[in-house]
Write an enzyme that holds these catalytic residues in place. Structure first.
Site, PDB file in Angstrom:
ATOM      1  N   SER A 112      35.230  51.827  49.669  1.00  0.00           N
ATOM      2  CA  SER A 112      34.348  51.227  48.976  1.00  0.00           C
ATOM      3  C   SER A 112      33.513  51.684  50.742  1.00  0.00           C
ATOM      4  CB  SER A 112      33.833  50.187  49.070  1.00  0.00           C
ATOM      5  OG  SER A 112      32.703  49.238  47.989  1.00  0.00           O
ATOM      6  N   TYR A 147      36.285  41.425  49.110  1.00  0.00           N
ATOM      7  CA  TYR A 147      36.258  42.312  48.236  1.00  0.00           C
ATOM      8  C   TYR A 147      36.411  43.411  49.831  1.00  0.00           C
ATOM      9  CZ  TYR A 147      35.097  46.682  46.258  1.00  0.00           C
ATOM     10  OH  TYR A 147      35.087  48.037  45.397  1.00  0.00           O
TER      11      TYR A 147
END
Length: 264
Positions: free
Chosen positions: A144, A157
């Site tokens: 990501s 995250y």
């Protein structure tokens, strides 16, 4: 150059929805045999039936929560029995929860690491020996942009995706001379059900919806680089430019971007 996937054997985790499902459909369209892995087998079964009717390919489906190490060790040998050669593994399974660090539930923190990091590593370890033995193969890890630029309310995250990038970068150097490719995919926000869990209040989605990537677009970008020595896929390009600026001048970047970063 886009490689011919006809007859190639591809494993995709997290294949029941989002970009995992879109990648599976594109790979099937290009003639690849598939091992589709996800927790929800109902969706996988429906997709298998549909795609096998449309294309002359073999599709196998497996119920698996990648955070369960014992199940990983049970399921992957079954895949390896069916596919004597593994051409591509896409480690796509993953999720996030947006919350302030001091409010984070430690069970959720552990669960994110179990799925996003340890599950990815466990799946990789299952196929890597076979790839090294044949001196061929491609492991694609879905990371990501959050692994490059951390923002408020995504501390855990972002940490998991930082870990995926670190693991992938080390692994790439380990296997560089042995015919195995390692690619990381670093997308910005994608218009999928990821945010049903990550952003329960809907604040982030509302603020960034116009910038969200279409899952079909991201999936095509990933499938297009399969079996090519691509180091990274960064989407969108303008967001990746931000990560490069951050690497050079992090303090200035954090100061200038405060308004944008606090969209969650």
């Amino acid at each position: 150059m886009v490689k011919d996937l006809h007859g190639k054997n591809i494993i995709i985790t997290g294949a029941s929805g989002g970009i995992g499902e879109k990648m599976a459909r594109l790979c099937a369209e290009r003639g690849a045999n598939l091992a589709l892995v996800a927790r929800r087998t109902d969706k996988l079964a429906a997709m298998k039936e549909e795609l096998e009717q449309r294309y002359s390919i073999d599709i196998y489906t497996f119920s698996l929560d990648v955070s369960n190490m014992e199940k990983v060790e049970e399921v992957f040998p079954l895949i390896l029995e069916r596919f004597k050669v593994i051409d591509v593994l896409v480690n796509n399974a993953g999720y996030g929860i947006f919350t302030y660090a001091h409010d984070a539930d430690m069970k959720e923190v552990k669960s994110m690491f179990d799925v996003n990091v340890l599950g990815l590593i466990a799946c990789t370890q299952q196929v890597l020996p076979k790839m090294l033995a044949t001196k061929s193969g491609h492991i694609i890890n879905i990371a990501s942009q959050a692994g490059k630029i951390a923002t408020p309310k995504s501390s855990t995250y972002s940490a998991t995706k930082h870990a995926v990038l670190g693991y992938s970068n080390s692994l790439r150097m380990e296997v560089a001379s042995q015919g195995v490719y390692i690619t990381t995919v670093n997308p910005g926000p994608i218009e999928t059900n990821f945010f049903d869990i990550a952003d329960k209040e809907g604040t982030y989605v509302k603020n960034v919806q116009r910038y969200m990537l279409k899952p079909e677009y991201v999936a095509r970008k990933v499938v297009d680089v399969m079996l090519t020595p691509t180091r990274e896929v960064n989407l969108p390009r303008w967001m990746n430019l931000g990560s490069k600026v951050f690497a050079i001048a992090p303090r200035l970047f954090e100061w200038a971007g405060r308004g944008v970063f606090n969209k969650k």
